[in-house]
Design an enzyme around this catalytic site. Sequence first.
Site, mmCIF file in Angstrom:
data_model
loop_
_atom_site.group_PDB
_atom_site.id
_atom_site.type_symbol
_atom_site.label_atom_id
_atom_site.label_comp_id
_atom_site.label_asym_id
_atom_site.label_seq_id
_atom_site.Cartn_x
_atom_site.Cartn_y
_atom_site.Cartn_z
ATOM 1 N N ASP A 131 -0.998 -6.037 -12.345
ATOM 2 C CA ASP A 131 -0.394 -7.071 -13.187
ATOM 3 C C ASP A 131 -1.227 -7.337 -14.437
ATOM 4 O OD1 ASP A 131 -2.487 -8.242 -11.766
ATOM 5 O OD2 ASP A 131 -1.283 -9.828 -10.858
ATOM 6 N N ASP A 134 -8.438 -7.897 -16.241
ATOM 7 C CA ASP A 134 -9.217 -9.035 -16.719
ATOM 8 C C ASP A 134 -10.676 -8.603 -16.862
ATOM 9 O OD1 ASP A 134 -9.578 -11.801 -17.368
ATOM 10 O OD2 ASP A 134 -10.137 -12.241 -15.318
ATOM 11 N N ASP A 190 0.058 -15.304 -10.216
ATOM 12 C CA ASP A 190 0.031 -16.594 -9.543
ATOM 13 C C ASP A 190 -1.079 -17.503 -10.043
ATOM 14 O OD1 ASP A 190 -2.156 -15.070 -8.355
ATOM 15 O OD2 ASP A 190 -2.265 -16.658 -6.859
ATOM 16 N N ARG A 196 4.702 -17.091 -8.872
ATOM 17 C CA ARG A 196 4.960 -15.650 -8.986
ATOM 18 C C ARG A 196 6.424 -15.378 -9.296
ATOM 19 N NH1 ARG A 196 0.385 -12.937 -7.044
ATOM 20 N NH2 ARG A 196 -0.676 -13.845 -5.266
#
Length: 207
Positions: A131, A134, A190, A196
Amino acid sequence: MKRRKEKSRFRSLPALVYKIASMPELKVFLSREQIAERVAQLGAEIARDFQGEAVIFVGVLKGAAIFLSDLARHVPLDATFDFIGVSSYGNRPIAKEDPAGHAAWDSLGEVRLTKDMDQSLADRNVILVEDILDTGLTLNYISKLVQAHQPRSLRIAALLDKPSRRKQPIKAHYIGFSIPDAYVVGYGLDYAEKYRNLPDICVIENP
Ligand code: IMP
Ligand code: MG
């Protein structure tokens, strides 16, 4: 004015989603239309790059499930799915903390496998689907794990990328959107397991 426009858009949603989506602290950052357009482009790119070959999409649970299901439907190749689960110690924000989550987020950064792949990846074209990229710790860990299976090729598809947060060098081959350092939810992402199911990607404002 802007809020009124957003509210009227949310009104067309089912009651539960409307209730969550219209919470004052959530602001749409990437709309479902923007996401759909970009995901279709990424799918076309993958289809072009692997023309005539088979691929296996390996999604990182749970955040990548929605992205994987949309992306894969834009890749008209011989394809299979698998999923891997990881959890990051000291890495998840908890409800009472700053939703930007960074204090908790940055802490230990240890990644642990909670669900292994079901299929062998040896000699296969693996597309790792995540997703958001980071700090890079999660994908670094998973990439090493996949490489140990000796795949024919390994590529990473990340819907979102926050390059300014990177702690370990890693690059995705397919990136949906490069975004600044903000905490985002929806479309699989989330905050303490919530949101979500939002169709749009939103930023949490005024925690
Ligand atoms: P990394 O290991 O720091 O690259 O983090 C990757 C994981 O952190 C992603 O798979 C997400 O689960 C989570 N994450 C990072 N940033 C966000 C965010 O803004 N919203 C929701 N989850 C995030
Ligand atoms: Mg994740």
